[in-house]
Design a protein around this motif. Structure first.
Motif, PDB file in Angstrom:
ATOM      1  N   THR A   1      -3.839  -1.618   7.691  1.00 14.53           N
ATOM      2  CA  THR A   1      -3.405  -2.982   8.002  1.00 14.53           C
ATOM      3  C   THR A   1      -3.260  -3.814   6.737  1.00 14.53           C
ATOM      4  O   THR A   1      -2.283  -4.552   6.572  1.00 14.53           O
ATOM      5  CB  THR A   1      -4.399  -3.649   8.967  1.00 14.53           C
ATOM      6  OG1 THR A   1      -4.575  -2.830  10.123  1.00 14.53           O
ATOM      7  CG2 THR A   1      -3.908  -5.022   9.394  1.00 14.53           C
ATOM      8  N   ILE A   2      -4.225  -3.695   5.836  1.00 16.23           N
ATOM      9  CA  ILE A   2      -4.144  -4.457   4.584  1.00 16.23           C
ATOM     10  C   ILE A   2      -2.971  -3.967   3.748  1.00 16.23           C
ATOM     11  O   ILE A   2      -2.287  -4.755   3.084  1.00 16.23           O
ATOM     12  CB  ILE A   2      -5.480  -4.364   3.827  1.00 16.23           C
ATOM     13  CG1 ILE A   2      -6.549  -5.170   4.581  1.00 16.23           C
ATOM     14  CG2 ILE A   2      -5.341  -4.869   2.392  1.00 16.23           C
ATOM     15  CD1 ILE A   2      -7.936  -5.071   4.001  1.00 16.23           C
ATOM     16  N   GLY A   3      -2.687  -2.669   3.790  1.00 13.67           N
ATOM     17  CA  GLY A   3      -1.505  -2.164   3.106  1.00 13.67           C
ATOM     18  C   GLY A   3      -0.226  -2.773   3.663  1.00 13.67           C
ATOM     19  O   GLY A   3       0.717  -3.087   2.913  1.00 13.67           O
ATOM     20  N   LYS A   4      -0.180  -2.970   4.984  1.00 11.78           N
ATOM     21  CA  LYS A   4       1.007  -3.563   5.604  1.00 11.78           C
ATOM     22  C   LYS A   4       1.205  -5.016   5.175  1.00 11.78           C
ATOM     23  O   LYS A   4       2.334  -5.452   4.910  1.00 11.78           O
ATOM     24  CB  LYS A   4       0.895  -3.493   7.132  1.00 11.78           C
ATOM     25  CG  LYS A   4       1.068  -2.098   7.707  1.00 11.78           C
ATOM     26  CD  LYS A   4       0.962  -2.139   9.218  1.00 11.78           C
ATOM     27  CE  LYS A   4       1.156  -0.739   9.817  1.00 11.78           C
ATOM     28  NZ  LYS A   4       1.044  -0.758  11.286  1.00 11.78           N
ATOM     29  N   ILE A   5       0.125  -5.782   5.110  1.00 16.36           N
ATOM     30  CA  ILE A   5       0.302  -7.185   4.739  1.00 16.36           C
ATOM     31  C   ILE A   5       0.668  -7.304   3.258  1.00 16.36           C
ATOM     32  O   ILE A   5       1.415  -8.216   2.873  1.00 16.36           O
ATOM     33  CB  ILE A   5      -0.939  -8.029   5.103  1.00 16.36           C
ATOM     34  CG1 ILE A   5      -2.182  -7.586   4.331  1.00 16.36           C
ATOM     35  CG2 ILE A   5      -1.201  -7.997   6.591  1.00 16.36           C
ATOM     36  CD1 ILE A   5      -3.402  -8.457   4.623  1.00 16.36           C
ATOM     37  N   PHE A   6       0.193  -6.394   2.419  1.00 14.41           N
ATOM     38  CA  PHE A   6       0.620  -6.406   1.026  1.00 14.41           C
ATOM     39  C   PHE A   6       2.097  -6.015   0.919  1.00 14.41           C
ATOM     40  O   PHE A   6       2.834  -6.564   0.084  1.00 14.41           O
ATOM     41  CB  PHE A   6      -0.249  -5.476   0.190  1.00 14.41           C
ATOM     42  CG  PHE A   6      -1.451  -6.155  -0.430  1.00 14.41           C
ATOM     43  CD1 PHE A   6      -1.363  -6.734  -1.681  1.00 14.41           C
ATOM     44  CD2 PHE A   6      -2.650  -6.231   0.252  1.00 14.41           C
ATOM     45  CE1 PHE A   6      -2.456  -7.369  -2.248  1.00 14.41           C
ATOM     46  CE2 PHE A   6      -3.754  -6.865  -0.301  1.00 14.41           C
ATOM     47  CZ  PHE A   6      -3.661  -7.447  -1.559  1.00 14.41           C
ATOM     48  N   ASP A   7       2.527  -5.070   1.754  1.00 14.08           N
ATOM     49  CA  ASP A   7       3.949  -4.696   1.757  1.00 14.08           C
ATOM     50  C   ASP A   7       4.821  -5.876   2.170  1.00 14.08           C
ATOM     51  O   ASP A   7       5.884  -6.120   1.580  1.00 14.08           O
ATOM     52  CB  ASP A   7       4.186  -3.518   2.702  1.00 14.08           C
ATOM     53  CG  ASP A   7       3.584  -2.221   2.185  1.00 14.08           C
ATOM     54  OD1 ASP A   7       3.301  -2.148   0.968  1.00 14.08           O
ATOM     55  OD2 ASP A   7       3.389  -1.290   2.992  1.00 14.08           O
ATOM     56  N   GLU A   8       4.392  -6.606   3.205  1.00 17.36           N
ATOM     57  CA  GLU A   8       5.150  -7.767   3.642  1.00 17.36           C
ATOM     58  C   GLU A   8       5.166  -8.851   2.562  1.00 17.36           C
ATOM     59  O   GLU A   8       6.202  -9.483   2.303  1.00 17.36           O
ATOM     60  CB  GLU A   8       4.555  -8.329   4.939  1.00 17.36           C
ATOM     61  CG  GLU A   8       5.099  -9.672   5.379  1.00 17.36           C
ATOM     62  CD  GLU A   8       6.583  -9.652   5.705  1.00 17.36           C
ATOM     63  OE1 GLU A   8       7.192 -10.740   5.740  1.00 17.36           O
ATOM     64  OE2 GLU A   8       7.149  -8.559   5.911  1.00 17.36           O
TER      65      GLU A   8
ATOM     66  N   ALA B   1      -8.448  -3.576  -4.510  1.00 10.51           N
ATOM     67  CA  ALA B   1      -7.799  -2.310  -4.858  1.00 10.51           C
ATOM     68  C   ALA B   1      -6.287  -2.392  -4.643  1.00 10.51           C
ATOM     69  O   ALA B   1      -5.500  -1.914  -5.475  1.00 10.51           O
ATOM     70  CB  ALA B   1      -8.404  -1.175  -4.035  1.00 10.51           C
ATOM     71  N   ALA B   2      -5.863  -2.993  -3.525  1.00 10.89           N
ATOM     72  CA  ALA B   2      -4.430  -3.111  -3.254  1.00 10.89           C
ATOM     73  C   ALA B   2      -3.742  -4.000  -4.277  1.00 10.89           C
ATOM     74  O   ALA B   2      -2.624  -3.720  -4.724  1.00 10.89           O
ATOM     75  CB  ALA B   2      -4.211  -3.654  -1.842  1.00 10.89           C
ATOM     76  N   ALA B   3      -4.408  -5.092  -4.668  1.00 11.37           N
ATOM     77  CA  ALA B   3      -3.819  -5.982  -5.674  1.00 11.37           C
ATOM     78  C   ALA B   3      -3.719  -5.289  -7.025  1.00 11.37           C
ATOM     79  O   ALA B   3      -2.705  -5.408  -7.726  1.00 11.37           O
ATOM     80  CB  ALA B   3      -4.653  -7.252  -5.784  1.00 11.37           C
ATOM     81  N   ALA B   4      -4.750  -4.540  -7.399  1.00  9.66           N
ATOM     82  CA  ALA B   4      -4.728  -3.836  -8.679  1.00  9.66           C
ATOM     83  C   ALA B   4      -3.644  -2.765  -8.701  1.00  9.66           C
ATOM     84  O   ALA B   4      -2.971  -2.571  -9.726  1.00  9.66           O
ATOM     85  CB  ALA B   4      -6.101  -3.219  -8.950  1.00  9.66           C
ATOM     86  N   ALA B   5      -3.444  -2.075  -7.582  1.00 11.66           N
ATOM     87  CA  ALA B   5      -2.425  -1.021  -7.529  1.00 11.66           C
ATOM     88  C   ALA B   5      -1.020  -1.593  -7.682  1.00 11.66           C
ATOM     89  O   ALA B   5      -0.112  -0.903  -8.169  1.00 11.66           O
ATOM     90  CB  ALA B   5      -2.538  -0.254  -6.215  1.00 11.66           C
ATOM     91  N   ARG B   6      -0.826  -2.844  -7.282  1.00  9.08           N
ATOM     92  CA  ARG B   6       0.500  -3.466  -7.373  1.00  9.08           C
ATOM     93  C   ARG B   6       0.646  -4.363  -8.592  1.00  9.08           C
ATOM     94  O   ARG B   6       1.689  -4.993  -8.780  1.00  9.08           O
ATOM     95  CB  ARG B   6       0.773  -4.281  -6.098  1.00  9.08           C
ATOM     96  CG  ARG B   6       0.978  -3.430  -4.862  1.00  9.08           C
ATOM     97  CD  ARG B   6       0.931  -4.295  -3.613  1.00  9.08           C
ATOM     98  NE  ARG B   6       1.395  -3.590  -2.427  1.00  9.08           N
ATOM     99  CZ  ARG B   6       0.663  -2.734  -1.729  1.00  9.08           C
ATOM    100  NH1 ARG B   6      -0.583  -2.483  -2.103  1.00  9.08           N
ATOM    101  NH2 ARG B   6       1.153  -2.134  -0.658  1.00  9.08           N
ATOM    102  N   GLY B   7      -0.401  -4.474  -9.389  1.00  8.81           N
ATOM    103  CA  GLY B   7      -0.335  -5.326 -10.567  1.00  8.81           C
ATOM    104  C   GLY B   7      -0.256  -6.800 -10.239  1.00  8.81           C
ATOM    105  O   GLY B   7       0.430  -7.565 -10.914  1.00  8.81           O
TER     106      GLY B   7
END
Length: 530
Positions: A316-323, A351-357
């Motif tokens: 779910t958190i991956g989806k909101i970062f994708d959006e 972790a999601a923020a770091a992976a996307r810079g």
């Protein structure tokens, strides 16, 4: 109306279109009966009931007229490469519409090869749905099913259309309606949010320095809500109720769970509309004297939701970062994560923020902080002592002014001066409060958040857990299987995001490709069957 008049009307209508005569006569007869009705409700009931049957006859007339004009195709080859050389006209199938059941006649193309099924090109032209319920009827049923229980949806569909659909069929329609929901958000480009217009031409050096200025902050948030599930739909690592240690025989004890729920993970992405004028002060946030003096908090606009019960929080958190990435692909805006303090959730966000810079500003929900302060206040004051509220407000103001360390020190001093009973409830509450404030202090930069006009509470996601999940999934007595629960949550999330119309248009297109066009080697020739 006299019979000879009806006969003349029917003859005139028949001259216009074959088969229209009985419908025209029926409409005139219905008009006469409505004129003889005494009350408005009697007229409405009469016209609605009999008028629906007349309209159904009109749809049937159109289908029959098209069936008469259907042209035999010179060659029909299936996706399996087998030519269907035998054409058999007159094959019919029923379809239930909002007006009642109609019968569609069309030409069947057969091959004579064992295992090679018949093909019906006209089914593809009409885009007939496989379940036998028309797309408008399915959409109406889905609208009711995602809003109320299946029993109520059955009653609403019957009242609105006169068509009776069983509860099992309604559930199947709902699950099928959500078949493309996840792919819809993955494949469809997001509409740019307000204020996200691309600058004309190539930006110069000065323009690059100012990138992001004037664009609204982008906020993301996530939370979970428990849904009562059927035994076979619970997570495998969850112990069944009969396997749990029970304090009491008849009811759950303190801290014990019944083990019948599964978490529906909910995420939200929205633009922050920063109010004009000076920023809110901590005193205005706490409102010690009541009222806000006309100062409005920041608003959430262009909300987008995701809700999963078959996947975990990481998905779910991956989806909101994708959006959020689709809304701000160049990362020119300020990204804010509003969280409740859960350590696992915090780790996923970081972790999601770091992976996307991405530089992510994490803000702890201030309402959760207040809850901890109130619990601590109960440990230092007698029950129902008015001074308890003053103490909470004083500590909250210090935290909003950025003096969280002073609040921690003050709480430790009070605990030392009035030590709670070792191992008691008060000792546990004080320890948890201090641990929470110390661990979350890096994410409590409320002075900066207020100065920038950011939200400091997770009201959007808390509200989503209620109106997306609880209002439908928590209906009394409801127990869910995984396919039905996930379908309802996806459809409710799409509706809350304002994408229902776009989704249904896209879903019906996908259904046509999946159910019809994909069965032919050359789908372009199907237009001849129109």
């Amino acid at each position: 109306m006299e019979q000879y008049g009806l006969d003349d009307l029917a003859a005139s209508a028949e001259a216009v279109l074959a088969g229209l005569g009985p419908l025209a006569a029926g409409l005139a007869r219905l008009a006469g009966e409505a004129c003889r009705a005494v009350t408005l409700d009697a007229m409405e009931v009469l016209v609605t009931g009999q008028g629906r049957e007349l309209l159904r006859g009109l749809v049937q007339l159109a289908l029959d007229a098209q069936a008469e004009r259907e042209v035999r195709l010179p060659g029909v080859t299936g996706e399996d490469g087998v030519p269907r050389t035998r054409a058999e006209p007159g094959h019919g199938r029923p379809v239930v519409t909002q007006l009642g059941e109609v019968r569609v006649r069309r030409i069947a193309y057969r091959s004579g090869v064992k295992g090679a099924g018949s093909l019906f090109p006209r089914d593809a032209v009409l885009n007939l749905p496989p379940p036998g319920y028309s797309w408008p009827l399915q959409r109406l049923a889905e609208m009711f099913c995602r809003s109320v229980s299946y029993e109520q949806a059955h009653q609403f569909v019957l009242a609105a259309t006169g068509v009776s659909i069983g509860k099992r069929q309604l559930e199947q329609i709902t699950i099928a309606a959500a078949a493309d929901a996840e792919r819809f958000y993955r494949d469809q480009a997001a509409v740019p949010a307000a204020g996200e217009q691309e600058p004309a031409g190539e930006p110069g050096p000065e323009q690059e320095q100012e990138q992001g200025q004037g664009l609204p902050p982008l906020a993301i948030s996530a939370d979970g809500k428990g849904v009562a599930m059927l035994p076979e739909a619970r997570r495998r690592r969850t112990k069944a109720p009969e396997q749990r240690i029970k304090t009491f025989e008849k009811r759950a004890g303190t801290g014990e769970k019944k083990g019948c729920k599964r978490m529906a993970e909910t995420g939200a992405v929205f633009d922050v509309a920063v109010p004009d004028g000076p920023a809110r002060t901590p005193e205005q946030v706490m409102r010690p004297e009541g009222g806000t003096g006309g100062k409005k908090p920041p608003r959430a606009e262009n909300r987008w939701y995701a809700c999963d019960i078959t996947a975990g929080r990481d998905v779910t958190i991956g989806k909101i970062f994708d959006e959020a990435d689709r809304r701000d692909p160049d990362h020119r805006r300020t990204w804010i994560a509003l969280v409740d303090g859960d350590n696992y959730q915090l780790g996923l966000f970081q972790a999601a923020a770091a992976a996307r810079g991405i530089t992510l500003a994490i803000v702890i929900d201030f309402i959760h902080v207040l809850e901890y302060l109130w619990k601590a206040a109960w440990c230092f004051h007698p029950p129902r002592d008015p001074a308890m509220e003053d103490w909470v407000i004083a500590q909250a103001l210090d935290i909003l002014h950025g003096r969280t360390g002073d609040v921690i020190t003050r709480t430790q001093t009070l605990a030392a001066e009035h030590p709670p009973k070792p191992g008691g409830e008060h000792a546990k509450i004080i320890r948890k409060t201090l641990s929470y404030l110390q661990a979350k202090q890096p994410f409590m930069d409320y002075p900066a958040a207020l100065a920038n006009g950011w939200p400091i509470a997770t009201g959007v996601i808390e509200g989503a857990c209620r109106h997306l999940v609880q209002d439908r999934m928590g209906i009394t007595g409801a127990r869910w299987g995984l396919p039905g629960a996930q379908a309802i949550l996806w459809l409710r999330a799409i509706n809350a995001s304002g994408d229902t119309s776009a989704y249904w248009t896209w879903h019906i297109t996908q259904e046509r490709q999946r159910n019809h066009l994909s069965r032919y080697q050359d789908s372009h020739a199907l237009g001849l069957a129109a």
